[in-house]
Design a protein around this motif. Structure first.
Motif, PDB file in Angstrom:
ATOM      1  N   ILE A  67       0.874  -1.179   0.000  1.00 16.62           N
ATOM      2  CA  ILE A  67       0.000   0.000   0.000  1.00 16.62           C
ATOM      3  C   ILE A  67       0.902   1.217   0.000  1.00 16.62           C
ATOM      4  O   ILE A  67       1.731   1.387   0.903  1.00 16.62           O
ATOM      5  CB  ILE A  67      -0.947   0.003   1.209  1.00 16.62           C
ATOM      6  N   GLU A  68       0.744   2.015  -1.002  1.00 11.57           N
ATOM      7  CA  GLU A  68       1.611   3.176  -1.179  1.00 11.57           C
ATOM      8  C   GLU A  68       0.746   4.420  -1.227  1.00 11.57           C
ATOM      9  O   GLU A  68      -0.152   4.527  -2.069  1.00 11.57           O
ATOM     10  CB  GLU A  68       2.358   2.995  -2.518  1.00 11.57           C
ATOM     11  N   LEU A  69       0.996   5.341  -0.308  1.00 11.85           N
ATOM     12  CA  LEU A  69       0.315   6.638  -0.323  1.00 11.85           C
ATOM     13  C   LEU A  69       1.398   7.680  -0.471  1.00 11.85           C
ATOM     14  O   LEU A  69       2.147   7.939   0.482  1.00 11.85           O
ATOM     15  CB  LEU A  69      -0.456   6.863   0.988  1.00 11.85           C
ATOM     16  N   GLY A  70       1.529   8.255  -1.669  1.00 11.92           N
ATOM     17  CA  GLY A  70       2.666   9.143  -1.914  1.00 11.92           C
ATOM     18  C   GLY A  70       2.266  10.490  -2.474  1.00 11.92           C
ATOM     19  O   GLY A  70       1.548  10.583  -3.470  1.00 11.92           O
ATOM     20  N   ASN A  71       2.758  11.550  -1.812  1.00 11.91           N
ATOM     21  CA  ASN A  71       2.609  12.903  -2.339  1.00 11.91           C
ATOM     22  C   ASN A  71       1.158  13.324  -2.553  1.00 11.91           C
ATOM     23  O   ASN A  71       0.821  13.973  -3.539  1.00 11.91           O
ATOM     24  CB  ASN A  71       3.395  13.044  -3.657  1.00 11.91           C
ATOM     25  N   ASN A  72       0.317  12.930  -1.611  1.00 13.14           N
ATOM     26  CA  ASN A  72      -1.098  13.308  -1.675  1.00 13.14           C
ATOM     27  C   ASN A  72      -1.411  14.461  -0.741  1.00 13.14           C
ATOM     28  O   ASN A  72      -0.674  14.716   0.217  1.00 13.14           O
ATOM     29  CB  ASN A  72      -1.975  12.114  -1.243  1.00 13.14           C
ATOM     30  N   LEU A  73      -2.519  15.099  -1.004  1.00 14.43           N
ATOM     31  CA  LEU A  73      -3.114  16.042  -0.059  1.00 14.43           C
ATOM     32  C   LEU A  73      -4.368  15.394   0.513  1.00 14.43           C
ATOM     33  O   LEU A  73      -5.257  15.007  -0.232  1.00 14.43           O
ATOM     34  CB  LEU A  73      -3.497  17.340  -0.785  1.00 14.43           C
ATOM     35  N   PHE A  74      -4.398  15.233   1.842  1.00  7.72           N
ATOM     36  CA  PHE A  74      -5.595  14.699   2.501  1.00  7.72           C
ATOM     37  C   PHE A  74      -6.084  15.750   3.477  1.00  7.72           C
ATOM     38  O   PHE A  74      -5.561  15.858   4.587  1.00  7.72           O
ATOM     39  CB  PHE A  74      -5.268  13.413   3.277  1.00  7.72           C
ATOM     40  N   GLU A  75      -7.067  16.522   3.093  1.00  7.19           N
ATOM     41  CA  GLU A  75      -7.516  17.560   4.016  1.00  7.19           C
ATOM     42  C   GLU A  75      -9.035  17.604   4.121  1.00  7.19           C
ATOM     43  O   GLU A  75      -9.756  17.282   3.199  1.00  7.19           O
ATOM     44  CB  GLU A  75      -6.962  18.939   3.624  1.00  7.19           C
ATOM     45  N   ASN A  76      -9.465  17.984   5.324  1.00 11.01           N
ATOM     46  CA  ASN A  76     -10.878  18.243   5.621  1.00 11.01           C
ATOM     47  C   ASN A  76     -11.784  17.025   5.501  1.00 11.01           C
ATOM     48  O   ASN A  76     -13.000  17.163   5.493  1.00 11.01           O
ATOM     49  CB  ASN A  76     -11.411  19.399   4.752  1.00 11.01           C
ATOM     50  N   GLN A  77     -11.207  15.838   5.414  1.00 13.80           N
ATOM     51  CA  GLN A  77     -12.058  14.649   5.516  1.00 13.80           C
ATOM     52  C   GLN A  77     -12.570  14.542   6.952  1.00 13.80           C
ATOM     53  O   GLN A  77     -11.888  14.971   7.885  1.00 13.80           O
ATOM     54  CB  GLN A  77     -11.305  13.382   5.111  1.00 13.80           C
ATOM     55  N   LYS A  78     -13.719  13.938   7.127  1.00 12.81           N
ATOM     56  CA  LYS A  78     -14.340  13.946   8.446  1.00 12.81           C
ATOM     57  C   LYS A  78     -13.908  12.766   9.316  1.00 12.81           C
ATOM     58  O   LYS A  78     -14.634  12.327  10.218  1.00 12.81           O
ATOM     59  CB  LYS A  78     -15.855  14.030   8.347  1.00 12.81           C
TER      60      LYS A  78
END
Lengths: 579, 579
Positions: free
Chosen positions: A318-329
């Motif tokens: 599982i690779e999570l790279g260079n993402n923006l994760f904002e304002n999820q609840k």
């Protein structure tokens, strides 16, 4: 010789695939058009074409494509940590091999009560360069006008249609009400389950606020004229000018559901909204989420109404790279397994197991031949290993299994079972994780886990090691976890956690013995903190190194905590803290 | 010669079946016991045994048998005029041949959110001599204490657990509330959809009351101490001492669902309660309901929460004989077909059809080879006949069909399609039908229909001929109907109908031409009436005889109507009224 034959075989395979495939299917050729008309039927035809040509690219020339429920497909789906149900699905990718959906920067707008994407029993799927949004969000927002003795007064912007029906506040789709009422009349309602206050200037949850849980029922309310409404809830208060959000009471409409698939890659996909989690992977092998964004669309403070990403019983990488994760609840990610509880012992080698958490119903993983471990429900101590000889699904929550070995003495009712699988390797790097509700991420995977070069700004713990077999029934327990070169910027401005890094599995018995998390190395990170809160809280750990981390003091929030040490550690072995 | 071989073959078949079968399976031999413990697993084993011996009798020695949800089977069911969903089923009779369930006068008590009986793809099923009840009813009842400015004060008996949650009244299962609240917390709630007042002395709906529809949302409420509650609903009033009932907002738990089966016989079965209709037959051939009772159990005023029986697109014969149907919260029966609406014409011979009423979703009947008729959606005039060449189910509401003939000019969007089938013969005799909500029965079947020797005492029309292709989408239109030797005793004491016998199909256009109901003979009946209301209201009829009916005046209710004639007839041909 054998190698040569295999090579020729492989080449023939590649040739035959490329002969059939590698086609570009342009959605416009199937009757879709940008700008507002329903593209669902065109999409279905185009996908059928792609199915015949493995390796195809379904191409959406840059534009805005709209998808309505009318012609969607029906599929009953059990989806981990979201709500099961008969879903109306738009992109239904079942049994696909080798497909790229290339959005060319397009916007996909989903209308009504639909599930945007379900990928099941498919492999080598690339989802590229498009955004997903909902015309009417599953949550609603309001501006706090003032407090009154039994609640607050709010003003509800026009993009959140509502009405006061028989004295309670309902959020609706804004469609005209049925004129003729009958015993079966229903209003098309967006039910809400809890309230949470946001700071519209900082675009994050207001300082130190907590959720107001409603048990899924609407609130008594009076109209104050215009779009102003008085709502009643004992203890509810807010800061005038802030935004009170109404979270949906269910997680029926996750953005992307990945089930029993492999090699799924997201690149430059933006999720503006989902009525549930953004991306949920279950029993899926190899998922990459690269250069994606979870972020609210203009005028909203909430993006996904639950976790941005979430992975249950996945394998591979599982690779999570260079993402923006904002304002999820909820959290940016949570990578875990699932426990069932032993609820009946019918013979020494036959037990009935139960999925206890309602959002795990239907999560069948106890199949013939599966290796399992049995753990104490409250201690999380592994008691024994075993193997499933036969499994009989009784219903969505109960499964009867016959084991290859009888249960050892002292194992039985209340203990929990998890699958022993090829735990995935986790690589989480270069992400910005901020302004969401709750924690940054939950690390609950036994494969090698590296979290590096991320930026965290979360109201709760930035990183939580959780896992329990008594409430959420999520299997955790890292075995090799590196947290390095991250910036933890003013975390803990809310109520969801004890420390910036919180190792807090659900060990309710035998704490002095249970060592659920192992080998955690926290090095070379920067912690920016506005008060003397905890940086690290841990128990039940065997092997933890804290080294070369930098602490910077800020004045960005009012200080509230006054711990003498930033570390609170108990019931652990081999702890090495180098301040 | 050929006949002889066939005869020998048939004899061999009978012999082999009788060798295998005719076994009596005693539920006690499978671990069940009377008195309270969960009999579901025993039932499942016993049913499997019965499956292997067609002709078997599953025998329950007289006692009270309890069934809990835990080990029930899951099945997604679309059930006409009730609510679809993933049901937790107790008696799941799928693909059974020749089975008798003999209850010996036993009581079957169902606990929680379960579906008692589903019979699918089965034949020759006899259900005999047992009763069905629910430990917690799906509706709730309360005693009206007094009126206040914005609603009423009530007292809620202990058999209807409730709580006031965040200012609204919820009915619950009385279980302890979860201690730890989360974003996914739900209370186990019995949601209510409308209120209706009852007279506890007469044990019927209070004189001339109407439903208060709530759109499925709970009402604002305050506790008044003890089990007394103040509820708020503008316009809500009631008579102190009367009972205010809260009807469930859904019909999720019908008592018996019969789907795509044949030869189903109920004898001496009592239905005390169901959370939806009592018996629903769909696409089923030959159903008899004989000497059965739908009646509330001690202390309740409501039996089934919707119709006692209901039949959609059935064939063969429907026989309702010598039953008691009382206190169900809708009609005693409704026997009809189902219309779909044409929502798109894609080619002269290709149309998309839609099931419009949400409680008909998933009712697939447009299969290859089916004869159909196309009617005007608002006139109900048959425009043409045709045949399905191909059918493609798009989802639970849409089906695309290719016809053998192109649509004639003037046919298209908004018109409706029904199956032309072997309409069942209906025989309804010797029943007592009383004290329910709404009408006595809806006669909407084109097969020969005989209604004789029944006793009716209903708050609305005793007999309604309905059918429309614009709202309920229920196909009606009798062709040969006899109503004779019945007693209509003080009907119309409520608001559900214009006349004791009401022929009122949904003809909204071309009334001067449309003759939807034909050949109705009403003879030798006794009408006991308390005022000068209508005995017969009719339009759109071709052929009606009224002869030798007796009218008796009563003083049992206050008179309200003052029609000069008991007959109101328009837009009809061949009417022969002999007073």
């Amino acid at each position: 010789m054998r190698t040569k034959i295999m090579l020729i075989g492989a080449l023939l395979f590649v040739w035959s695939v490329s002969c059939l495939g590698s086609k570009t299917v342009n959605i416009l050729d199937y009757g879709a058009s940008s700008g507002g008309s329903d593209c669902v039927q065109a999409l279905q035809k185009a996908l059928e074409e792609c199915r015949h040509y493995p390796g195809s690219t379904l191409f959406f020339p840059k534009g805005d494509y709209h998808f309505y429920p009318d012609y969607g497909k029906d599929k009953y789906v059990f989806v981990s940590n979201n709500d099961e149900g008969l879903k109306r699905v738009i992109f239904l990718l079942e049994d696909f091999r080798e497909l790229t959906i290339e959005g060319d920067g397009s916007q996909f707008v989903f209308h009504g009560f639909v599930n945007p994407f379900i990928v099941e029993h498919s492999s080598n799927i690339r989802l590229r360069n498009f955004s997903v949004d909902c015309s009417r969000s599953f949550h609603s927002e309001s501006i706090i006008l003032s407090n009154h003795a039994r609640g607050i007064d709010i003003e509800i912007p026009e993009n959140y249609p509502y009405r006061i029906s028989n004295g309670v506040l309902l959020f609706t789709d804004g469609q005209r009400e049925e004129q003729r009422k009958t015993t079966v009349s229903k209003v098309s309602v967006y039910p809400y389950g809890f309230l949470l206050e946001y700071d519209p200037v900082k675009k994050e949850t207001a300082y130190m606020v907590h959720d107001y849980y409603l048990d899924g029922n609407p609130l008594p309310a009076d109209s104050l004229g215009g779009r102003r409404v008085r709502i009643y809830l004992d203890g509810l208060t807010g800061t005038p000018g802030n935004v009170m959000t109404f979270a949906p009471s269910h997680r029926n409409y996750p953005g992307f559901i990945l089930t029993d698939s492999r090699n799924i890659k997201f690149e430059e996909v933006t999720i503006y909204h989902s009525g549930g989690m953004g991306i949920v992977g279950q029993r899926t092998d190899n998922v990459s989420v690269l250069r994606c964004r979870v972020t609210p669309s203009e005028g909203r403070l909430v993006s996904c109404t639950a976790d941005a990403t979430h992975f249950s019983n996945c394998t591979g990488k599982i690779e999570l790279g260079n993402n923006l994760f904002e304002n999820q609840k909820d959290d940016a990610t949570n990578i875990h397994g699932i426990y069932v509880q032993i609820v009946a012992v019918e013979a020494p080698d036959i037990v009935v197991t139960e999925l206890k958490h309602s959002q795990q119903f239907g999560f069948d993983f106890l199949k013939e031949g599966k290796e399992i471990e049995i753990v104490g429900g409250k201690s999380l101590i592994t008691k024994s290993r075993n193997k499933v000889l036969e499994a009989e699904r009784i219903n969505k929550s109960l499964t009867r299994i016959k084991l290859t070995e009888p249960l050892p003495v002292g194992t039985g009712m209340g203990d929990a079972i998890a699958e022993i699988r090829a735990y995935p390797e986790i690589h989480i790097y270069g992400n910005i994780i901020r302004r969401n509700r709750a924690r940054g991420m939950l690390l609950n995977c036994r494969g090698k886990t590296v979290v590096e070069n991320n930026y965290f700004h979360n109201p709760g713990a930035a990183i939580l090691f959780e896992g329990d077999a008594s409430f959420w029934f999520e299997q955790g327990g890292v075995s090799d976890c590196v947290i390095r070169n991250n910036i933890f910027d003013n975390c803990l401005y809310g109520v969801w956690g004890e420390a910036v890094i919180d190792v807090a599995a659900g060990i309710h018995e035998e704490r002095e013995k249970s060592r659920y998390n192992k080998n955690i190395r926290i090095t070379d990170n920067t912690f920016r903190t506005f008060d003397k809160g905890l940086l690290l809280h841990a128990y039940g750990v065997d092997g933890l190194v804290w080294k070369n981390n930098k602490i910077e003091r800020t004045t960005d929030y009012s200080p509230v905590r006054t711990y003498e040490s930033p570390f609170k550690i108990s019931d652990s072995d081999h702890i090495n803290i180098q301040e």
